[in-house]
Design a protein around this motif. Sequence first.
Motif, PDB file in Angstrom:
ATOM      1  N   ILE A 214       0.882  -1.170   0.000  1.00  0.00           N
ATOM      2  CA  ILE A 214       0.000   0.000   0.000  1.00  0.00           C
ATOM      3  C   ILE A 214       0.914   1.213   0.000  1.00  0.00           C
ATOM      4  N   ARG A 215       0.888   1.974  -1.079  1.00  0.00           N
ATOM      5  CA  ARG A 215       1.848   3.076  -1.221  1.00  0.00           C
ATOM      6  C   ARG A 215       1.636   4.136  -0.146  1.00  0.00           C
ATOM      7  N   HIS A 216       2.747   4.571   0.410  1.00  0.00           N
ATOM      8  CA  HIS A 216       2.732   5.607   1.443  1.00  0.00           C
ATOM      9  C   HIS A 216       1.779   5.241   2.576  1.00  0.00           C
ATOM     10  N   SER A 217       2.131   4.196   3.254  1.00  0.00           N
ATOM     11  CA  SER A 217       1.267   3.748   4.344  1.00  0.00           C
ATOM     12  C   SER A 217       2.092   3.502   5.596  1.00  0.00           C
ATOM     13  N   ALA A 218       1.469   3.715   6.729  1.00  0.00           N
ATOM     14  CA  ALA A 218       2.073   3.400   8.023  1.00  0.00           C
ATOM     15  C   ALA A 218       0.933   3.087   8.975  1.00  0.00           C
ATOM     16  N   ASN A 219       1.296   2.524  10.118  1.00  0.00           N
ATOM     17  CA  ASN A 219       0.308   2.250  11.155  1.00  0.00           C
ATOM     18  C   ASN A 219      -0.856   1.401  10.639  1.00  0.00           C
ATOM     19  N   LEU A 220      -0.536   0.339   9.920  1.00  0.00           N
ATOM     20  CA  LEU A 220      -1.569  -0.610   9.514  1.00  0.00           C
ATOM     21  C   LEU A 220      -2.089  -1.283  10.792  1.00  0.00           C
ATOM     22  N   ARG A 221      -3.406  -1.274  10.980  1.00  0.00           N
ATOM     23  CA  ARG A 221      -3.909  -1.751  12.263  1.00  0.00           C
ATOM     24  C   ARG A 221      -4.876  -2.921  12.179  1.00  0.00           C
ATOM     25  N   THR A 235      -7.228  -0.725   7.706  1.00  0.00           N
ATOM     26  CA  THR A 235      -7.110   0.642   8.241  1.00  0.00           C
ATOM     27  C   THR A 235      -5.631   1.006   8.343  1.00  0.00           C
ATOM     28  N   TYR A 236      -5.310   2.242   7.997  1.00  0.00           N
ATOM     29  CA  TYR A 236      -3.916   2.684   8.075  1.00  0.00           C
ATOM     30  C   TYR A 236      -3.860   4.211   8.044  1.00  0.00           C
ATOM     31  N   MET A 237      -2.664   4.733   8.275  1.00  0.00           N
ATOM     32  CA  MET A 237      -2.450   6.182   8.162  1.00  0.00           C
ATOM     33  C   MET A 237      -1.464   6.434   7.028  1.00  0.00           C
ATOM     34  N   LYS A 238      -1.651   7.568   6.395  1.00  0.00           N
ATOM     35  CA  LYS A 238      -0.790   7.887   5.254  1.00  0.00           C
ATOM     36  C   LYS A 238       0.127   9.041   5.628  1.00  0.00           C
ATOM     37  N   PRO A 239       1.420   8.781   5.834  1.00  0.00           N
ATOM     38  CA  PRO A 239       2.329   9.880   6.189  1.00  0.00           C
ATOM     39  C   PRO A 239       2.715  10.694   4.960  1.00  0.00           C
ATOM     40  N   LYS A 240       2.821  12.009   5.148  1.00  0.00           N
ATOM     41  CA  LYS A 240       3.250  12.877   4.039  1.00  0.00           C
ATOM     42  C   LYS A 240       4.691  13.311   4.300  1.00  0.00           C
ATOM     43  N   ASN A 241       5.544  12.337   4.591  1.00  0.00           N
ATOM     44  CA  ASN A 241       6.868  12.707   5.076  1.00  0.00           C
ATOM     45  C   ASN A 241       7.870  12.939   3.971  1.00  0.00           C
ATOM     46  N   TRP A 242       7.455  12.907   2.730  1.00  0.00           N
ATOM     47  CA  TRP A 242       8.397  13.307   1.686  1.00  0.00           C
ATOM     48  C   TRP A 242       8.403  14.821   1.509  1.00  0.00           C
ATOM     49  N   LEU A 243       7.513  15.504   2.235  1.00  0.00           N
ATOM     50  CA  LEU A 243       7.479  16.970   2.205  1.00  0.00           C
ATOM     51  C   LEU A 243       7.979  17.515   3.537  1.00  0.00           C
ATOM     52  N   PRO A 244       8.638  18.647   3.544  1.00  0.00           N
ATOM     53  CA  PRO A 244       8.829  19.322   4.831  1.00  0.00           C
ATOM     54  C   PRO A 244       7.454  19.619   5.409  1.00  0.00           C
ATOM     55  N   VAL A 245       7.290  19.468   6.717  1.00  0.00           N
ATOM     56  CA  VAL A 245       5.932  19.564   7.250  1.00  0.00           C
ATOM     57  C   VAL A 245       5.305  20.932   7.039  1.00  0.00           C
ATOM     58  N   CYS A 246       6.147  21.976   6.852  1.00  0.00           N
ATOM     59  CA  CYS A 246       5.566  23.296   6.628  1.00  0.00           C
ATOM     60  C   CYS A 246       4.839  23.348   5.291  1.00  0.00           C
TER      61      CYS A 246
END
Lengths: 379, 340
Positions: A214-221, A235-246
């Motif tokens: 599952i592309r760009h996935s974390a916290n699969l529960r 169910t999962y969360m999708k992190p946007k960590n390829w961007l600076p958070v700003c």
Amino acid sequence: MKKKSLCSGLLSAAVLSLALIFIQTADAGYIQGTRVQSEHPSPFSISISPDGNTLAVANQSGHSVTFIDAKSQKVTGEVAVHDQPESSVFSRDGKTLYVCNAESDSVSVVDVASKKETKEIKVGDWPCNIKLSKDGSKAYVCCSGNMWNTVDVIDTSRNERASVIELPDYGPRDIAISPDGGTAACICDTAGSINRAVCFIDLASNKVVDRRPIRHSANLRSVVYSPDGQYVAVTYMKPKNWLPVCEAENGEVFTNNVAVIETKPHGKLAQLPLDELNNYDGTPYGLAIDPQGKYLYIAVRGMHRVTILDFDKIRDIMISNTQEQLDSYTDDLDFVNHYLVQRVPVGLGPSWLALSPDGKYCYVCNYFSNNVSVIKTPL
Amino acid sequence: MRKTIVFLAMAALMLFGFTAVGDVTAGEAKVVATIQTGPEWTPPERGEPLTIPEVHYRVKHSPYRSELVRSGQFLFNDASWGLQGEYSCAACHYERGQSTGLIWDLGDEGWGSWKNVKYIRGGRYLPPFRHEGFTGHPDEIVGATSSIDRVCGRDPGFVFRSENWSADRLEALIAYIRSLEYTGSPFRNADGSLTEVQKRGMKTFYDPKVGCANCHPGDPMDKRGMFGDGQTHDVGTGRVGKYGFRSTPGAVFNTKALDAGVDPYGEEYDVPIIGLDLVKEFDTPTLRDSYASAPYFHDGSAQSLIQTIDNSATEKDKHGVTSHLTEQELQDVVEFMKAL
């Protein structure tokens, strides 16, 4: 004489008090990850007996399981297990309960009638979920330690670990058995990976036959099969960590999704948002689908509610869209309105839920409120 | 007679039709009962938010009172205080206090410097806490993170974009984080002793020519052994640009990816994007629970323990002198680290 009696009385009282304190603390569990004792049981997961009459609530901080009579909605008893129980499953005849003790690396075998543990089976690191095979002869235990990649198989006739299924990824977190009993879908929450995966296991050979990232996935529960076996939902969360958070728009550093995957080889995969603008479903957790395959229920641990999705509409979306179109919906904060039925507020920290066999009631355990919400479903 | 049959048939059809519609029309889901299985509990009040920058505010070191720690556990898992309810602390650090192993550019050392999510169990034992070791005082806010400053809304609050927290809520959150303990390794013998392979690895680990124990001292049989020196060192992991350290905030350089023709911002890339660092010395992490804290180094550039010592993610022989070790000896050291 009087002095002696007074002294011995005081001494006895002191010994009794100390004994009482000892008994209380010896039985008390501790808050997850700490050694701080707590009087709060912290119900983490819930399972239901095949006849729908009994609920078993695994108390993570209480290190115990609470039994509830589903009809009278009364607590009928509690049994102590081991450290940090995170999941349980009833045997097909409802007489035995298997409980994963995450921090003790074991599975407790509990006799439901006497409410006593009859055996402790050692398994791999951090067992956090357990499911039964279709015929009930095996129990599959997800050993979710960060450096662990196995599902342990327990032979339920002998209550012994019989074999081990090796996975290509670390951190197996939940497993679902297909309706025909031939395949299992196991989600692997591999620390460090940004494309976490579902592994499909052929249960006859115990071999992984397909792996769907599952592309760009974390916290699969959590993972469930649809009743027709054609889809799994995760169910999962999708992190946007390829961007600076700003640069993350609207603060959407994470978004919260459900992945729906066609189980046929090279099937489509949709990453469907659960979020709306200004109303995100922070930390989606346990999943359940009713026997008719009409509604999908998601416990949202961070937002203290259950989100109900229309699975018929999701099925239509899967059928009528190409993979490219499905990919385009992933970050669309309006899209959830196509399949959202309702968001039902419950207690604090709902982690897992279970449906009655007819799908008409949904039982949700609320970790921080120390209670179970009973939802009358739309069915 | 015929009329009566037709009438009855139509009535039956209508009745069936209405019943069928009743079956498929969704009712409204609602909570019909609540079964209390333990004491009723309510979370701490939001309270008056702090108006001073939290970096100057120090929370007293409270004893680990059970209610305080539990309140902190709730706040750690609660997403509702963020701008839109997107995520909680547990989104990155897990509800177990471990790590998702993701790397982020949080901007705390300027943009373009990606950092590995810290494993926070046992964090109180070994300050300093940030990868650069900038935060040293154990009673500083989440010391384990002056980043909670930002998390709680100092500056624009890039991460959670929430309001500042009240002192009571900060105290609870910090009490929870500070009370997290190491899990202990599942890789030892059942009686807690080291396996033969782990003993072999230990011998190499303590070999002065290899030098692991210079910065990671400790006794594996001593629960207080931290396997860290609380200092910062240059072990060849600082990413230095062509003209020195990062000078262009926000600029991202991933030479390997660029050489391979991969767009470092591209969504297909499954390896951390490496930014440039502000410094080249980083805090020595503890090796306790290292089996569970992958990936490694400040930027997550080592995906596995073996990559921390086989010179593939560091400059040669800067993170221990290991280039002369055989593959088996390196693997033995890994097995020893997994036992800590």
